[in-house]
Design a protein around this motif. Structure first.
Motif, PDB file in Angstrom:
ATOM      1  N   THR A  40       0.842  -1.193   0.000  1.00  0.00           N
ATOM      2  CA  THR A  40       0.000   0.000   0.000  1.00  0.00           C
ATOM      3  C   THR A  40       0.881   1.248   0.000  1.00  0.00           C
ATOM      4  O   THR A  40       2.030   1.189   0.432  1.00  0.00           O
ATOM      5  CB  THR A  40      -0.909   0.034   1.247  1.00  0.00           C
ATOM      6  N   PRO A  41       0.340   2.358  -0.444  1.00  0.00           N
ATOM      7  CA  PRO A  41       1.135   3.583  -0.427  1.00  0.00           C
ATOM      8  C   PRO A  41       1.237   4.217   0.964  1.00  0.00           C
ATOM      9  O   PRO A  41       1.999   5.150   1.159  1.00  0.00           O
ATOM     10  CB  PRO A  41       0.365   4.508  -1.388  1.00  0.00           C
ATOM     11  N   PHE A  42       0.495   3.692   1.931  1.00  0.00           N
ATOM     12  CA  PHE A  42       0.433   4.313   3.250  1.00  0.00           C
ATOM     13  C   PHE A  42       1.519   3.863   4.211  1.00  0.00           C
ATOM     14  O   PHE A  42       1.797   4.530   5.189  1.00  0.00           O
ATOM     15  CB  PHE A  42      -0.945   4.035   3.890  1.00  0.00           C
ATOM     16  N   THR A  43       2.096   2.692   3.965  1.00  0.00           N
ATOM     17  CA  THR A  43       3.080   2.140   4.889  1.00  0.00           C
ATOM     18  C   THR A  43       4.072   1.275   4.113  1.00  0.00           C
ATOM     19  O   THR A  43       3.697   0.633   3.129  1.00  0.00           O
ATOM     20  CB  THR A  43       2.390   1.319   6.003  1.00  0.00           C
ATOM     21  N   PRO A  44       5.317   1.215   4.577  1.00  0.00           N
ATOM     22  CA  PRO A  44       6.298   0.373   3.886  1.00  0.00           C
ATOM     23  C   PRO A  44       6.187  -1.110   4.232  1.00  0.00           C
ATOM     24  O   PRO A  44       6.896  -1.938   3.678  1.00  0.00           O
ATOM     25  CB  PRO A  44       7.640   0.943   4.367  1.00  0.00           C
ATOM     26  N   VAL A  45       5.299  -1.445   5.146  1.00  0.00           N
ATOM     27  CA  VAL A  45       5.124  -2.838   5.563  1.00  0.00           C
ATOM     28  C   VAL A  45       3.944  -3.429   4.792  1.00  0.00           C
ATOM     29  O   VAL A  45       2.830  -2.915   4.873  1.00  0.00           O
ATOM     30  CB  VAL A  45       4.874  -2.940   7.083  1.00  0.00           C
ATOM     31  N   PRO A  46       4.165  -4.516   4.033  1.00  0.00           N
ATOM     32  CA  PRO A  46       3.065  -5.076   3.230  1.00  0.00           C
ATOM     33  C   PRO A  46       2.047  -5.831   4.083  1.00  0.00           C
ATOM     34  O   PRO A  46       2.341  -6.264   5.202  1.00  0.00           O
ATOM     35  CB  PRO A  46       3.792  -6.044   2.293  1.00  0.00           C
ATOM     36  N   ILE A  47       0.873  -5.981   3.547  1.00  0.00           N
ATOM     37  CA  ILE A  47      -0.173  -6.792   4.182  1.00  0.00           C
ATOM     38  C   ILE A  47       0.044  -8.228   3.718  1.00  0.00           C
ATOM     39  O   ILE A  47       0.155  -8.480   2.518  1.00  0.00           O
ATOM     40  CB  ILE A  47      -1.570  -6.284   3.763  1.00  0.00           C
ATOM     41  N   THR A  48       0.103  -9.159   4.666  1.00  0.00           N
ATOM     42  CA  THR A  48       0.320 -10.566   4.321  1.00  0.00           C
ATOM     43  C   THR A  48      -0.683 -11.448   5.064  1.00  0.00           C
ATOM     44  O   THR A  48      -1.337 -11.010   6.001  1.00  0.00           O
ATOM     45  CB  THR A  48       1.746 -11.031   4.699  1.00  0.00           C
ATOM     46  N   ALA A  49      -0.749 -12.696   4.659  1.00  0.00           N
ATOM     47  CA  ALA A  49      -1.623 -13.673   5.318  1.00  0.00           C
ATOM     48  C   ALA A  49      -0.904 -14.388   6.471  1.00  0.00           C
ATOM     49  O   ALA A  49      -1.523 -15.169   7.190  1.00  0.00           O
ATOM     50  CB  ALA A  49      -2.106 -14.697   4.305  1.00  0.00           C
ATOM     51  N   GLN A  50       0.384 -14.126   6.643  1.00  0.00           N
ATOM     52  CA  GLN A  50       1.164 -14.919   7.592  1.00  0.00           C
ATOM     53  C   GLN A  50       0.781 -14.721   9.047  1.00  0.00           C
ATOM     54  O   GLN A  50       0.983 -15.622   9.860  1.00  0.00           O
ATOM     55  CB  GLN A  50       2.649 -14.675   7.366  1.00  0.00           C
ATOM     56  N   THR A  51       0.195 -13.585   9.396  1.00  0.00           N
ATOM     57  CA  THR A  51      -0.233 -13.421  10.781  1.00  0.00           C
ATOM     58  C   THR A  51      -1.379 -14.376  11.136  1.00  0.00           C
ATOM     59  O   THR A  51      -1.569 -14.689  12.305  1.00  0.00           O
ATOM     60  CB  THR A  51      -0.633 -11.963  11.079  1.00  0.00           C
ATOM     61  N   LEU A  52      -2.110 -14.853  10.134  1.00  0.00           N
ATOM     62  CA  LEU A  52      -3.115 -15.889  10.398  1.00  0.00           C
ATOM     63  C   LEU A  52      -2.436 -17.127  10.972  1.00  0.00           C
ATOM     64  O   LEU A  52      -2.936 -17.740  11.920  1.00  0.00           O
ATOM     65  CB  LEU A  52      -3.883 -16.238   9.125  1.00  0.00           C
ATOM     66  N   GLY A  53      -1.288 -17.496  10.432  1.00  0.00           N
ATOM     67  CA  GLY A  53      -0.534 -18.642  10.947  1.00  0.00           C
ATOM     68  C   GLY A  53      -0.032 -18.421  12.361  1.00  0.00           C
ATOM     69  O   GLY A  53      -0.012 -19.347  13.174  1.00  0.00           O
ATOM     70  N   VAL A  54       0.345 -17.192  12.657  1.00  0.00           N
ATOM     71  CA  VAL A  54       0.795 -16.848  14.016  1.00  0.00           C
ATOM     72  C   VAL A  54      -0.356 -17.043  14.992  1.00  0.00           C
ATOM     73  O   VAL A  54      -0.195 -17.647  16.059  1.00  0.00           O
ATOM     74  CB  VAL A  54       1.309 -15.389  14.067  1.00  0.00           C
ATOM     75  N   MET A  55      -1.521 -16.546  14.622  1.00  0.00           N
ATOM     76  CA  MET A  55      -2.702 -16.670  15.481  1.00  0.00           C
ATOM     77  C   MET A  55      -3.086 -18.126  15.688  1.00  0.00           C
ATOM     78  O   MET A  55      -3.397 -18.554  16.800  1.00  0.00           O
ATOM     79  CB  MET A  55      -3.865 -15.888  14.870  1.00  0.00           C
ATOM     80  N   LEU A  56      -3.048 -18.900  14.608  1.00  0.00           N
ATOM     81  CA  LEU A  56      -3.393 -20.320  14.712  1.00  0.00           C
ATOM     82  C   LEU A  56      -2.384 -21.092  15.564  1.00  0.00           C
ATOM     83  O   LEU A  56      -2.767 -21.974  16.335  1.00  0.00           O
ATOM     84  CB  LEU A  56      -3.484 -20.943  13.323  1.00  0.00           C
ATOM     85  N   ALA A  57      -1.115 -20.777  15.421  1.00  0.00           N
ATOM     86  CA  ALA A  57      -0.082 -21.474  16.196  1.00  0.00           C
ATOM     87  C   ALA A  57      -0.331 -21.307  17.685  1.00  0.00           C
ATOM     88  O   ALA A  57      -0.294 -22.277  18.445  1.00  0.00           O
ATOM     89  CB  ALA A  57       1.305 -20.966  15.814  1.00  0.00           C
ATOM     90  N   GLY A  58      -0.585 -20.083  18.108  1.00  0.00           N
ATOM     91  CA  GLY A  58      -0.844 -19.861  19.534  1.00  0.00           C
ATOM     92  C   GLY A  58      -2.140 -20.502  19.998  1.00  0.00           C
ATOM     93  O   GLY A  58      -2.182 -21.164  21.031  1.00  0.00           O
ATOM     94  N   ALA A  59      -3.202 -20.317  19.216  1.00  0.00           N
ATOM     95  CA  ALA A  59      -4.519 -20.817  19.617  1.00  0.00           C
ATOM     96  C   ALA A  59      -4.608 -22.334  19.600  1.00  0.00           C
ATOM     97  O   ALA A  59      -5.348 -22.923  20.387  1.00  0.00           O
ATOM     98  CB  ALA A  59      -5.596 -20.230  18.706  1.00  0.00           C
TER      99      ALA A  59
END
Length: 188
Positions: free
Chosen positions: A27-46
């Protein structure tokens, strides 16, 4: 280390890596891209709990540091941690630990509402607190400016929270990976 712990941790490190195959959204608003990988982080903990979830994401972060291109867009290597998304990635083991700890602590009365709450706390609040602070430091921008640029992630992350919570609740019902606390077990 128990074989089961090694298998589950390696499996979830692989799942987070597989989610990196989905292309990042820049996105033009931030240098950090949006990814699906945080879904894996959430699933790993849960699904794995505090120790196993944190171990899975620690393995993932170490693989990335050693150059394995597991991040969305085929990125890998130690240099990734020195860039704007470094804080977000480094927060993932702690995020999985926090989610897992809360799930374990309240396992005896776990419901979808609690799962959503715990996933928001670990998967959004912890990740954003570390990621935004690191982004602010790396880019030499005020913290509030970095925080405002992170608002673009909230809708997608809320979808991931709900999805992770529904999946976790279903898996806990069908195949509980987290062992019930000893004082909560029923006689068979």
């Amino acid at each position: 280390m128990a074989l089961r712990t090694m298998i589950y941790s390696a499996l979830f490190a692989s799942i987070v890596g597989a989610l990196g195959l989905l292309p990042p959204i820049v996105t033009p608003f931030t240098p950090v891209p949006i990814t699906a990988q945080t879904l894996g982080v959430m699933l790993a903990g849960a699904l794995l709990g505090a120790r196993r979830g944190a171990l899975a994401l620690t393995i993932f972060v170490l693989l990335v540091a050693f150059g394995v291109p597991l991040l969305s867009g085929g990125r890998g290597g130690f240099g990734v941690f020195l860039g704007p998304s470094g804080g977000y990635i480094l927060s993932w083991p702690l995020a999985a630990f926090v989610i897992g700890y809360l799930v374990e602590k309240f396992y005896h009365r776990l419901n979808i509402g609690l799962l959503i709450t715990f996933t928001v706390v670990g998967g959004i609040l912890v990740v954003y607190a570390i990621g935004i602070t690191y982004l602010s430091f790396i880019t030499n921008t005020p913290w509030t400016g970095a925080a405002v640029s992170a608002l673009i992630y909230i809708p997608g992350d809320l979808v991931k929270v709900v999805l992770a919570s529904i999946i976790a609740k279903s898996v806990h019902r069908a195949y509980p990976i987290i062992e019930k606390p000893k004082n909560q077990r029923t006689a068979a």
